[in-house]
Design an enzyme around this catalytic site. Structure first.
Site, PDB file in Angstrom:
ATOM      1  N   TYR A  89     -10.191  -6.248  11.745  1.00 16.66           N
ATOM      2  CA  TYR A  89      -9.572  -5.849  10.755  1.00 16.66           C
ATOM      3  C   TYR A  89      -9.241  -6.952   9.677  1.00 16.66           C
ATOM      4  O   TYR A  89      -8.901  -8.205   9.930  1.00 16.66           O
ATOM      5  CB  TYR A  89      -8.130  -5.433  11.189  1.00 16.66           C
ATOM      6  N   ASN A 108     -14.831  27.909 -24.046  1.00 18.72           N
ATOM      7  CA  ASN A 108     -15.437  26.861 -23.370  1.00 18.72           C
ATOM      8  C   ASN A 108     -15.482  26.689 -21.963  1.00 18.72           C
ATOM      9  O   ASN A 108     -14.486  27.059 -21.208  1.00 18.72           O
ATOM     10  CB  ASN A 108     -15.150  25.371 -24.113  1.00 18.72           C
ATOM     11  N   GLN A 121      -7.285  -2.186   3.549  1.00 17.70           N
ATOM     12  CA  GLN A 121      -6.340  -1.288   3.119  1.00 17.70           C
ATOM     13  C   GLN A 121      -6.911  -0.387   1.869  1.00 17.70           C
ATOM     14  O   GLN A 121      -6.430   0.691   1.345  1.00 17.70           O
ATOM     15  CB  GLN A 121      -5.135  -2.194   2.423  1.00 17.70           C
ATOM     16  N   THR A 174     -38.651  26.661 -13.737  1.00 19.38           N
ATOM     17  CA  THR A 174     -39.073  25.293 -13.215  1.00 19.38           C
ATOM     18  C   THR A 174     -39.070  24.455 -14.584  1.00 19.38           C
ATOM     19  O   THR A 174     -39.350  25.080 -15.576  1.00 19.38           O
ATOM     20  CB  THR A 174     -40.550  24.957 -12.483  1.00 19.38           C
ATOM     21  N   HIS A 175     -38.620  23.281 -14.633  1.00 20.09           N
ATOM     22  CA  HIS A 175     -38.357  22.487 -15.685  1.00 20.09           C
ATOM     23  C   HIS A 175     -37.467  23.240 -16.923  1.00 20.09           C
ATOM     24  O   HIS A 175     -37.789  22.976 -17.840  1.00 20.09           O
ATOM     25  CB  HIS A 175     -39.813  22.210 -16.170  1.00 20.09           C
ATOM     26  N   ASN A 193      -2.947  -2.332  12.966  1.00 23.94           N
ATOM     27  CA  ASN A 193      -4.058  -2.104  13.079  1.00 23.94           C
ATOM     28  C   ASN A 193      -4.964  -0.983  13.594  1.00 23.94           C
ATOM     29  O   ASN A 193      -5.549   0.017  13.194  1.00 23.94           O
ATOM     30  CB  ASN A 193      -5.102  -3.435  13.448  1.00 23.94           C
ATOM     31  N   LYS A 205      -8.300   3.660   1.523  1.00 25.25           N
ATOM     32  CA  LYS A 205      -7.548   4.843   1.385  1.00 25.25           C
ATOM     33  C   LYS A 205      -7.694   5.706  -0.379  1.00 25.25           C
ATOM     34  O   LYS A 205      -7.878   6.933  -0.253  1.00 25.25           O
ATOM     35  CB  LYS A 205      -6.072   4.861   1.785  1.00 25.25           C
ATOM     36  N   SER A 224       0.880  -1.408   0.019  1.00 17.39           N
ATOM     37  CA  SER A 224      -0.049   0.098  -0.033  1.00 17.39           C
ATOM     38  C   SER A 224       0.820   1.285  -0.036  1.00 17.39           C
ATOM     39  O   SER A 224       0.179   2.448  -0.069  1.00 17.39           O
ATOM     40  CB  SER A 224      -1.099  -0.149   1.184  1.00 17.39           C
ATOM     41  N   LYS A 229     -14.397  30.167 -29.989  1.00 17.85           N
ATOM     42  CA  LYS A 229     -14.899  29.330 -28.858  1.00 17.85           C
ATOM     43  C   LYS A 229     -14.366  29.795 -27.362  1.00 17.85           C
ATOM     44  O   LYS A 229     -12.891  30.118 -27.543  1.00 17.85           O
ATOM     45  CB  LYS A 229     -14.919  27.906 -29.063  1.00 17.85           C
TER      46      LYS A 229
HETATM   47  N1  ARG Z   1      -1.304  -1.382   5.080  1.00 16.65           N
HETATM   48  C1  ARG Z   1      -2.212  -1.696   6.206  1.00 16.65           C
HETATM   49  C2  ARG Z   1      -3.473  -0.974   6.127  1.00 16.65           C
HETATM   50  O1  ARG Z   1      -3.485   0.062   5.322  1.00 16.65           O
HETATM   51  C3  ARG Z   1      -1.815  -1.470   7.389  1.00 16.65           C
HETATM   52  C4  ARG Z   1      -2.821  -2.680   8.379  1.00 16.65           C
HETATM   53  C5  ARG Z   1      -2.153  -3.787   8.289  1.00 16.65           C
HETATM   54  N2  ARG Z   1      -2.706  -4.791   9.216  1.00 16.65           N
HETATM   55  C6  ARG Z   1      -2.489  -6.088   9.057  1.00 16.65           C
HETATM   56  N3  ARG Z   1      -2.905  -6.845  10.058  1.00 16.65           N
HETATM   57  N4  ARG Z   1      -2.151  -6.761   8.007  1.00 16.65           N
HETATM   58  O2  ARG Z   1      -4.532  -1.672   6.277  1.00 16.65           O
END
Ligand code: ARG
Length: 481
Positions: A338, A306, A343, A176-177, A131, A346, A44, A304
């Site tokens: 977890y 735009n 992961q 409206t519309h 975690n 993000k 990650s 133009k």
């Molecule tokens: N890179 C992991 C994440 O973003 C970190 C947590 C990893 N925990 C584990 N038990 N493998 O979720």
């Protein structure tokens, strides 16, 4: 991919497969292939390196607490804290190195710390797990994002209020519309967006208040036997309190989802505003000239200009809604605590935050610098019998006719005007009386677009005096003198 059957294999391949029975049919590649795939799918760091500031801050809070509680010697705690500062300075100067073998920002930082200060680095992870670490880092990141979005939306509100104040009495058609309905003022129209953004800010603020609890110290899922002080780390990271349940704390991603759903809602508002600008800037409307700085030209048509920025704000809303959906679907059905699926929380949050910040900035610039062509708006408000409701209202008020009947009489007047190809106030009094004898001379005063907007003085209505009141309230709320 289907595996080749042994029967279908060439002689050499079959021999290798047989020799290396643990590696099965795909023989030699097994040792290399799957482990390379595992490294790649597991890593990650390409995206969670964005958490480095939060990761360092949380680690420093954790190790300071380990030092104070005596879980780690004061000397080691100090060495770790100083080492973390060095790592932070390196990241700041050179960026975060991306080594897939170190998986994520947490291991990357710890490994660099070990290179810098030696075995004492290994004590940092006492009474902690990745975690609770990632849950803490990510909350800190989302909290920052919430603060940034609030500042951006405040700037957008200020731009809306400034332009609304300027145009409290500028008349435009209300739709409206997307059909001409009644005249409104441009100030009123802009203040509608001020209200939407006000609610968006309150949604983000609610999310912030709810999410501001510290997961740190929940460890892997069950808490820890070390005598940690969770109040202390919570305070150091400006959280209101530690979370109450360790299983929940490492599993919860509501905070990210609340951010994303509020972001999605906000992006819908920005997209609608962008759409208005796109329509208003089109030649048949001609209500606005967009700022050059937020427009582009065409590579083939020299004339133009735009509205690309507005179109991209409209487009980005689709992506932000997608980000929100992506994380909801990721979380659906995950058992406690977890799982590695998490992961994937993000990228959608990072993507949505970037798109939203840009969209807010683009719309703020557009509102602040657009050139509203009020003469064109006023002219358009005259079209489409926008004051027909005012005729009906006049019949109710002045002639005591029930609204339903007044509506019918007005319909006949509009039909007559249409046949004449003229606006309502160009019908003569004789023509109007031929429709209903109760119509008198006084009606003409009610049929102008100015009279129409001025009459709408109900709380929250479009009358310039009302719009000015709302603008004054908004200025006070925003702390503008
Ligand atoms: N890179 C992991 C994440 O973003 C970190 C947590 C990893 N925990 C584990 N038990 N493998 O979720």
């Amino acid at each position: 991919m289907a595996q080749p059957s042994v029967a279908a294999m060439g002689k050499e391949t079959k021999k290798r497969a047989m020799d290396n029975s643990s590696n099965q049919m795909w023989g030699g590649r097994f040792a290399e292939g799957p482990s390379a795939i595992m490294r790649e799918i597991n890593a990650s760091i390409p995206f969670d390196k964005a958490l480095w500031r939060q990761d360092i801050a949380a680690s420093k809070a954790h190790v300071a607490m380990l030092g104070v509680t005596g879980i780690v010697s004061a000397e080691d705690a100090k060495a770790i804290e100083q080492g973390l500062d060095t790592v932070a300075a390196e990241y700041e100067a050179n960026g975060v190195p991306e080594d897939w073998d170190l998986e994520d920002i947490h291991m990357t930082t710890e490994s660099r710390l070990a290179e810098l200060i030696g075995p004492a680095a290994g004590r940092l992870h006492t009474a902690r797990s990745r975690n609770d670490q990632v849950a803490t880092d990510f909350r800190l990141w989302v909290r920052d994002a919430l603060d940034q979005v609030d500042a951006g939306l405040e700037a957008l509100q200020k731009a809306l209020v400034a332009r609304a104040g300027e145009h409290a009495a500028s008349i435009m058609p209300g739709f409206t519309h997307l059909q001409t309905a009644q005249p409104v003022t441009l100030g009123h129209h802009l203040m509608a967006y001020y209200e939407m953004i006000r609610r968006d800010r309150s949604r983000f603020a609610d999310a912030r208040a709810r999410m501001n609890e510290s997961p740190l110290g929940s460890a892997a899922l069950a808490g820890t036997g070390f005598p940690i002080d969770r109040e202390m780390t919570a305070q150091a990271l400006a959280f209101d309190r530690p979370t109450a349940n360790s299983l929940d704390a490492v599993s919860d991603r509501d905070f990210a989802l609340e951010y994303l759903t509020a972001a999605a809602q906000c992006s819908l508002h920005l997209s609608r505003l962008a759409e208005e600008f796109i329509i208003w800037a089109s030649q048949p409307f001609g209500f606005v000239r967009l700022p050059d700085a937020l427009s582009t030209g065409s590579s083939i048509m020299p004339q133009k200009k735009n509205p690309d920025a507005a179109e991209l704000v409209r487009g980005h809303a689709g992506r932000i809604v997608g980000c929100s959906t992506a994380l909801m679907v990721t979380m659906k059905g995950l058992p406690l605590a977890y799982s590695k699926d998490m992961q994937d929380d993000k990228p959608p949050v990072f993507e949505a935050a970037g798109l939203l910040a840009l969209s807010i900035a683009a719309m703020t610039g557009m509102v602040a610098d657009a050139d509203f062509i009020t003469a064109k708006m006023r002219q358009a408000a005259e079209l489409g019998y926008a004051t027909a409701t005012d005729l009906a209202d006049w019949l109710v008020r002045e002639a005591g006719i029930p609204f339903r009947e007044a509506h019918h009489i007005t319909g006949s007047a509009v039909r007559m005007a249409e046949q004449k190809g003229a606006p309502l106030d160009q019908l003569s009094i004789e023509e109007l009386k031929s429709i209903d004898s109760r119509i008198g001379d006084g009606v003409f005063a009610a049929l102008s677009v100015e009279a129409s907007v001025a009459a709408r003085t109900s709380h929250g209505g479009t009358a310039p005096a009302e719009v000015e009141k709302r603008v004054a309230e908004a200025r006070a709320a925003l702390g503008i003198e």
